[in-house]
Design a protein around this motif. Structure first.
Motif: not given
Lengths: 124, 244
Positions: A110-111, A102-107, A95-96, A99-100, A113
């Motif tokens: 965004a970068e 998903v966060q890095e992927l989203a960031l 789970a941890d 989470k990490k 784009e």
């Protein structure tokens, strides 16, 4: 104290089938070897116990448990508790990690784009 | 601790976690435009099912969209990671549901510049504005007492999600942040790390739309879980900042 022969045959066939099933799961990579090990050992001990039921009585005597079935239950419940606990630990870790990721992927997305937009603006 | 840094050049980031907030966000963006001060804004879209992302883009607000719903903790932490990677000096967390009025942002920034590491916007210093329901106030009071007992510091509004953080706390939160119901627990973590926490009176609005993440049914689970989390946080050692 002898088991009926039909029960014994059923148990032997069942435990061998279980063993084959586990091996097949590992072979087709559906089960990680790390987790397969405990299952292989479990299925092997089922085979031993069904072919030589005396082993169960021996273990019962060793643990000083009067009824052999209770010794068997004790061992199995202990083993199950250990496995469930190990799984809870594994799930927490996953789970941890997820989470990490998903966060890095989203960031990163965004970068990316942003960069695309910046280069597009330059082109025009 | 950082010495006297040129306070004018402190980079500030506003982190807005949002889950299905497309109705509330435009109003918030308007209010943010009116707010004085120099800051960047980032919305963390926690896999919303409405057009939260489109609303942000239409308003030219930077948005990070999580591909999987992580819950409030995971979303806010993404914001702190962004702040860490982009070298922000101050991060301010603000709910996307219209409860938090952006007009307090300059005051929060000031508090961090004055040397506080974490400044919490509290409803219960001047007891103005929306005070939450009676049952929630009792719960908040209980957490406040529990934190006072465990850390010796009085925090009047430990559940407030309207908070400003310094560089040190950004780093701390980027590396370690609880998944759900994070606020009271993180206050204790910050205190345990010997960082300075202060509170500032703010006025909150009743939520304009959407639903609170804590419904009545979950109330008991929430109380038990957060109590446990606060206790664990108060006995955990100093956070080691680094990768695991």
């Amino acid at each position: 104290m002898n088991m009926s022969s039909t029960l014994r045959t059923t148990l032997i066939i069942g435990s061998i089938l279980f063993f084959v099933f586990i091996i097949n799961m590992v072979r087709t990579k559906k089960l990680e070897l790390k987790y397969a090990l405990i299952w292989i050992l479990t299925s092997l001990s089922f085979i031993i116990m069904s072919i030589f039921p005396e082993t169960v009585f021996m273990v019962a005597r060793l643990l000083e448990v009067e009824v052999a079935a209770n010794a068997l239950f004790l061992c199995i419940i202990f083993l199950l508790l250990l496995m469930v606990f190990a799984l809870t630990v594994a799930v927490s870790r996953h789970a941890d990690r997820i989470k990490k990721l998903v966060q890095e992927l989203a960031l990163l997305k965004a970068e990316l784009e942003d960069k695309d937009k910046a280069s597009e603006n330059k082109d025009h | 601790m950082k010495g006297i840094k040129d306070t004018e050049s402190m980079k500030t980031l506003i982190i807005i976690p949002a889950y299905n907030e497309s109705e509330n966000l435009p109003r918030l963006f308007e209010a943010l435009k009116e707010t004085e001060g120099d800051f960047d804004i980032i919305v963390i879209n926690d896999c919303s099912r409405d057009n939260t992302e489109a609303v942000c883009k239409r308003n030219n607000i930077k948005v990070v969209s999580l591909p999987v719903n992580l819950g409030i903790g995971g979303a806010v932490q993404t914001g702190y990671r962004y702040a860490l990677y982009h070298d922000y000096d101050i991060a301010i967390q603000l709910d996307g549901d219209g409860q938090h009025d952006p007009k307090f942002i300059p005051y929060l920034i000031k508090r961090i510049k004055e040397g506080n590491h974490l400044c919490i916007g509290s409803r219960f210093i001047e007891n103005e504005g929306y005070q939450s329901s009676k049952i929630r106030r009792i719960g908040i009071k209980y957490f406040s007492k529990l934190i006072k007992f465990l850390t010796g510091t009085l925090i009047t509004d430990p559940t407030s999600g309207y908070r400003a953080c310094s560089r040190e706390v950004i780093k701390l939160f980027a590396n370690d942040y609880p998944k759900d119901y994070p606020e009271p627990e993180t206050v204790v973590t910050v205190l345990r790390n010997k960082l300075k926490v202060s509170e500032m009176p703010v006025i909150m609005n009743a939520r304009e739309g959407g639903k609170s993440s804590i419904t009545n049914l979950k109330g008991i689970y929430y109380m038990i879980k957060v109590t446990l989390a606060i206790m664990i946080a108060s006995i955990s050692g100093k956070s080691v900042v680094g990768e695991d």
